[in-house]
Scaffold this active site. Sequence first.
Site, PDB file in Angstrom:
ATOM      1  CE  LYS A  25       9.706 -11.897 -18.658  1.00 37.15           C
ATOM      2  NZ  LYS A  25       8.763 -12.648 -17.897  1.00 37.15           N
ATOM      3  CD  GLU A  30       7.531 -10.885 -22.031  1.00 37.97           C
ATOM      4  OE1 GLU A  30       6.455 -10.347 -21.817  1.00 37.97           O
ATOM      5  OE2 GLU A  30       8.262 -11.329 -21.113  1.00 37.97           O
ATOM      6  CG  HIS A  88      15.277 -36.303 -29.140  1.00 38.98           C
ATOM      7  ND1 HIS A  88      15.335 -37.643 -29.460  1.00 38.98           N
ATOM      8  CD2 HIS A  88      15.677 -36.207 -27.852  1.00 38.98           C
ATOM      9  CE1 HIS A  88      15.731 -38.324 -28.393  1.00 38.98           C
ATOM     10  NE2 HIS A  88      15.957 -37.470 -27.404  1.00 38.98           N
ATOM     11  NE  ARG A 133       4.099   1.537  -1.514  1.00 40.08           N
ATOM     12  CZ  ARG A 133       5.185   0.802  -1.368  1.00 40.08           C
ATOM     13  NH1 ARG A 133       6.245   1.050  -2.089  1.00 40.08           N
ATOM     14  NH2 ARG A 133       5.208  -0.189  -0.502  1.00 40.08           N
ATOM     15  CD1 TRP A 171      -1.056  -5.311  -3.313  1.00 43.79           C
ATOM     16  CD2 TRP A 171      -2.011  -4.248  -5.019  1.00 43.79           C
ATOM     17  NE1 TRP A 171      -0.958  -6.114  -4.407  1.00 43.79           N
ATOM     18  CE2 TRP A 171      -1.541  -5.482  -5.471  1.00 43.79           C
ATOM     19  CE3 TRP A 171      -2.661  -3.399  -5.928  1.00 43.79           C
ATOM     20  CZ2 TRP A 171      -1.683  -5.901  -6.785  1.00 43.79           C
ATOM     21  CZ3 TRP A 171      -2.795  -3.816  -7.226  1.00 43.79           C
ATOM     22  CH2 TRP A 171      -2.308  -5.047  -7.645  1.00 43.79           C
ATOM     23  CG  ASN A 227       2.794  -0.986   2.932  1.00 43.62           C
ATOM     24  OD1 ASN A 227       2.237  -1.987   2.472  1.00 43.62           O
ATOM     25  ND2 ASN A 227       3.996  -0.580   2.535  1.00 43.62           N
ATOM     26  N   GLY A 228       1.679  -3.395   5.091  1.00 44.55           N
ATOM     27  CA  GLY A 228       2.399  -4.568   5.587  1.00 44.55           C
ATOM     28  C   GLY A 228       1.413  -5.647   5.970  1.00 44.55           C
ATOM     29  CB  CYS A 256      -0.868   0.023   1.250  1.00 50.16           C
ATOM     30  SG  CYS A 256      -1.694  -1.549   1.527  1.00 50.16           S
ATOM     31  CD  GLU A 268       9.448 -16.008 -16.994  1.00 52.58           C
ATOM     32  OE1 GLU A 268       8.638 -16.577 -17.737  1.00 52.58           O
ATOM     33  OE2 GLU A 268       9.328 -14.820 -16.656  1.00 52.58           O
ATOM     34  CE  LYS A 327       1.970  -6.705 -15.490  1.00 51.17           C
ATOM     35  NZ  LYS A 327       3.154  -7.600 -15.539  1.00 51.17           N
TER      36      LYS A 327
HETATM   37  C1  F6R Z   1       5.402 -12.326 -19.660  1.00 51.27           C
HETATM   38  C2  F6R Z   1       4.065 -11.956 -19.264  1.00 51.27           C
HETATM   39  C3  F6R Z   1       2.913 -12.715 -19.820  1.00 51.27           C
HETATM   40  C4  F6R Z   1       1.932 -13.044 -18.688  1.00 51.27           C
HETATM   41  C5  F6R Z   1       0.682 -13.726 -19.260  1.00 51.27           C
HETATM   42  C6  F6R Z   1      -0.270 -14.159 -18.177  1.00 51.27           C
HETATM   43  O1  F6R Z   1       6.364 -11.511 -19.107  1.00 51.27           O
HETATM   44  O2  F6R Z   1       3.888 -11.058 -18.504  1.00 51.27           O
HETATM   45  O3  F6R Z   1       3.331 -13.868 -20.459  1.00 51.27           O
HETATM   46  O4  F6R Z   1       2.572 -13.879 -17.785  1.00 51.27           O
HETATM   47  O5  F6R Z   1       0.015 -12.836 -20.124  1.00 51.27           O
HETATM   48  O6  F6R Z   1      -0.691 -13.087 -17.413  1.00 51.27           O
HETATM   49  P1  F6R Z   1      -1.373 -13.313 -16.005  1.00 51.27           P
HETATM   50  O7  F6R Z   1      -0.364 -13.912 -15.105  1.00 51.27           O
HETATM   51  O8  F6R Z   1      -1.810 -11.947 -15.565  1.00 51.27           O
HETATM   52  O9  F6R Z   1      -2.512 -14.243 -16.238  1.00 51.27           O
END
Ligand code: F6R
Length: 613
Positions: free
Chosen positions: A490, A493, A509, A27, A77, A103-104, A2, A486, A608
């Site tokens: 990264k 992207e 393979h 936040r 939050w 916050n916490g 928060c 992963e 996002k």
């Molecule tokens: C990668 C990324 C996306 C999300 C995916 C699922 O860095 O951010 O691959 O992981 O769109 O999103 P959530 O977790 O919000 O369902």
Amino acid sequence: MCGIIGVVGSSDTLSTLLEGLQRLEYRGYDSAGVALVRPGQTWRARAADGTQSVAALRLECEHAPSGFSSGIGHTRWATHGAPEAVNAHPHLDCSGNIAIIHNGIIENHSELQEQLESRGHVFTSVTDSEVLAHLIEEERAKGLELIDAVRQSLLIVRGAFALAVMDANEPDVIVAARRISPLVVGTSPGVTYLASDIPAILDKADVFYAVNDDEVVRLAPEGFRAVDLEGAPVRLHQLQIDWDLETAEKGGYDDFMTKEINEQPDALRATLLDRRHSDGTITFDELRISDQELREVKRVVLVAAGTSHHAAQVAKYAIERWASVSVEVDIASEYRYRDPIVEVGTLVIGVSQSGETIDTIMAIREAQRRGARVVAISNIVDSSLAREADAVIYTRAGLEVSVASTKAFVAQVAALELFALRLAQLRQTLAPSDIDALFQGLNAVSAQVAKTLTRRGDYESVAEQLLNTRDFFFLGRHVGFPTALEGALKLKELSYLHAEGYPAGELKHGPLALIEPGVVVVAITTDPNMHEKILSNLAEVKARGATVVAVATDDDEKIAAVADFVFRVPATEPMFTPMIDVVPLQIFAYAIARGLKHEIDRPRNLAKTVTVE
Ligand code: F6R
């Protein structure tokens, strides 16, 4: 995660608080509130309106009485209790004179609330924070000054806090304190401020000070004094701040991704706080599926997308090994189109940072339609996924702004591994001493991630040397495989380069045909059980001209013989390695993207949260 703000001695208290809260929305924003205090009167306003909570609070404050020179404000939050106005801060004591913002997480809030209720206190919210108002009320009733009442109360709470307290019977004073959660104090002539982060008060205060763990500060218009929990005076460290507002919102970093990478130790700590009773039982407050049901689970199916899918893949190894339950992991967008089998005893876990990803929501709906019990792992309290599932475990990574997910991943792995330990405990598939050791190990990961973060420069310098590469393969075995996936995601992207994650054993393979000089192979080699095998895979790619980068433990002496570059990381229990090994991969992807001058927080073509199929 928060945001908090406070001011004493101001001629424009309310607007200072509201402007500060606006700047603290990154936040958290699911609800917001302020309390203004003057002799004999505490005035409070609160609002909960999704992402518009601070705007809604402004409307609530339109008719606020004037003449208050002190107040506190909070943007929430949610961690305990739904994001509704009734749970928004400030919280008041029974008399309505004492107002607190926090916050916490107060770990022992349930037992404290029980004791306080038995002494006649009436609670009006479903938060862990409200106990603080009532504890301080009791200490004030003993005749203690506000600063001493806060100190005494903090001696009995466990957990994390940055809090600020006011009392209409001691006006023009705010008492603030910190343990783990951030807190700063700012001064200007005749006015003193506090905030969880500098941006909230950057344009108001002239001089800034950091509050350390277990320090309590009494703020008054003319300045402040600080003591430790025993009451001994302490000096606050003055901060050198030469940031503009935009940099300040990013915590002084260039972008949100760097901030969020650096928040990973906190995300882990918060996610694991308050998860085990003193008798050793692992608990999830939010989990509403009975122990008996969990004992009888026959099969677990995890559904998720992107980074969350990689966290789910790590969980498969943990649940199968520790709890002896068979696990399937599905791409959420595939699950509902493939006639999935749901038998009695099938538990479906939807994993999602946002809790709003359409593919994951549709997958759990399909699972429920077929009779499955569904658990959500969500970073957002009361997200659609959390609401639709039968039960929920919240990761507490805090708001993630950067499109590329970082801290949410480590928090998801921690929450899922904790869930695996709970299953093992209920099904008695691990000895209590093993569960204890694994729980301790999981708690130690946060410090290991913090240590890994100090090596940022080493990882960045490797990226600089590989800036002209166009093809990357990421290899791993066991939980190193989802880590490799992963790392590759990264890099894709952020850098827009070709990067593929592969199980190292699959290389022969087919993909080995693609290995030639100029290709970079990044390998996860931290699991001692897989070490020899992966080293021989690396010898194969090296013989074909690839450049090898290895993520290796500090004590690995053999790696130098096969790797051109090494990302050193601290050693840990193999099941926990993804949370540590992902860190150099995040930094590597970031540094390549920076080197190529790409936008970091908003990569091209990506959103996002994906809310269309
Ligand atoms: C990668 C990324 C996306 C999300 C995916 C699922 O860095 O951010 O691959 O992981 O769109 O999103 P959530 O977790 O919000 O369902």
